[in-house]
Design an enzyme around this catalytic site. Sequence first.
Site, mmCIF file in Angstrom:
data_model
loop_
_atom_site.group_PDB
_atom_site.id
_atom_site.type_symbol
_atom_site.label_atom_id
_atom_site.label_comp_id
_atom_site.label_asym_id
_atom_site.label_seq_id
_atom_site.Cartn_x
_atom_site.Cartn_y
_atom_site.Cartn_z
ATOM 1 N N HIS A 27 0.811 -1.226 0.000
ATOM 2 C CA HIS A 27 0.000 0.000 0.000
ATOM 3 C C HIS A 27 0.844 1.275 0.000
ATOM 4 O O HIS A 27 0.302 2.367 0.049
ATOM 5 C CB HIS A 27 -0.907 -0.022 1.239
ATOM 6 C CG HIS A 27 -1.994 0.998 1.237
ATOM 7 N ND1 HIS A 27 -2.874 1.156 0.185
ATOM 8 C CD2 HIS A 27 -2.351 1.934 2.170
ATOM 9 C CE1 HIS A 27 -3.730 2.128 0.467
ATOM 10 N NE2 HIS A 27 -3.431 2.618 1.660
ATOM 11 N N TRP A 28 2.158 1.145 -0.077
ATOM 12 C CA TRP A 28 3.054 2.290 0.105
ATOM 13 C C TRP A 28 4.053 2.370 -1.039
ATOM 14 O O TRP A 28 5.251 2.388 -0.826
ATOM 15 C CB TRP A 28 3.782 2.133 1.430
ATOM 16 C CG TRP A 28 3.704 3.329 2.321
ATOM 17 C CD1 TRP A 28 2.904 4.420 2.195
ATOM 18 C CD2 TRP A 28 4.480 3.545 3.509
ATOM 19 N NE1 TRP A 28 3.110 5.304 3.221
ATOM 20 C CE2 TRP A 28 4.066 4.789 4.048
ATOM 21 C CE3 TRP A 28 5.455 2.810 4.176
ATOM 22 C CZ2 TRP A 28 4.609 5.313 5.220
ATOM 23 C CZ3 TRP A 28 5.986 3.324 5.341
ATOM 24 C CH2 TRP A 28 5.573 4.565 5.857
#
EC number: 3.7.1.14
Length: 288
Positions: free
Chosen positions: A267-268
């Site tokens: 998610h990053w």
Amino acid sequence: MSYQPQTEAATSRFLNVEEAGKTLRIHFNDCGQGDETVVLLHGSGPGATGWANFSRNIDPLVKAGYRVILLDCPGWGKSDSIVNSGSRSDLNARILKSVVDQLDIAKIHLLGNSMGGHSSVAFTLNWPERVGKLVLMGGGTGGMSLFTPMPTEGIKRLNQLYRQPTIENLKLMMDIFVFDTSDLTDALFEARLNNMLSRRDHLENFVKSLEANPKQFPDFGPRLAEIKAQTLIVWGRNDRFVPMDAGLRLLSGIAGSELHIFRDCGHWAQWEHADAFNQLVLNFLARA
């Protein structure tokens, strides 16, 4: 003269913003100088800040000649806390509008991660004339996933961390936040936990906000066609917080958009694949 890396302390700034009859003290970092300004908007994780979210992306943008603004949204970082019963993304957009107005910045490029992507869409829908280009990472529209039960396991662990802010719950969340956990050092965990525990009002008010309105991030899907800005959508193939098909919805809805998917990525993306991400964004911003 050699380039001097930006520091959080030297770039830290505050402004007062009026919101719903209250004055909020809003923190941001103001880095570099340039004719074009890129605003970076962080996600909704406990302990998140603009600086922590984008620590691997600031210097490349500044060295490329951009002014970079990193906003701490209300309820995160050094900004004042708030209980929000409406759309969190529209709230963040209003706060950002006030900040750039006070800084006398006419037009901005927006780069948002997760909640920051959703807030970037809200800003663009409300003030399209103020937006140059748009970069959306792991966020941008609410709504259901065709393939993943909602809420996702990542969001469940995030909400649990807000309610019980312990190092154990932080590690449980971060364990599925990124694809390769080998970069998650004890120092990173300690810094994030300290950020969380230093502002327990942020944690408590986020939980109160969810109780007041469980749908803090509305579905912008029906309005995506209104966005005319050139848009770069970035997703992690292994995102366990916001499913990848949300990126496909953005691609389908925004006519001037393109999608880049990083494999072996959670998610990053801006942190997990920083070098490739930075080059991707710089190339996108430089295009006519």
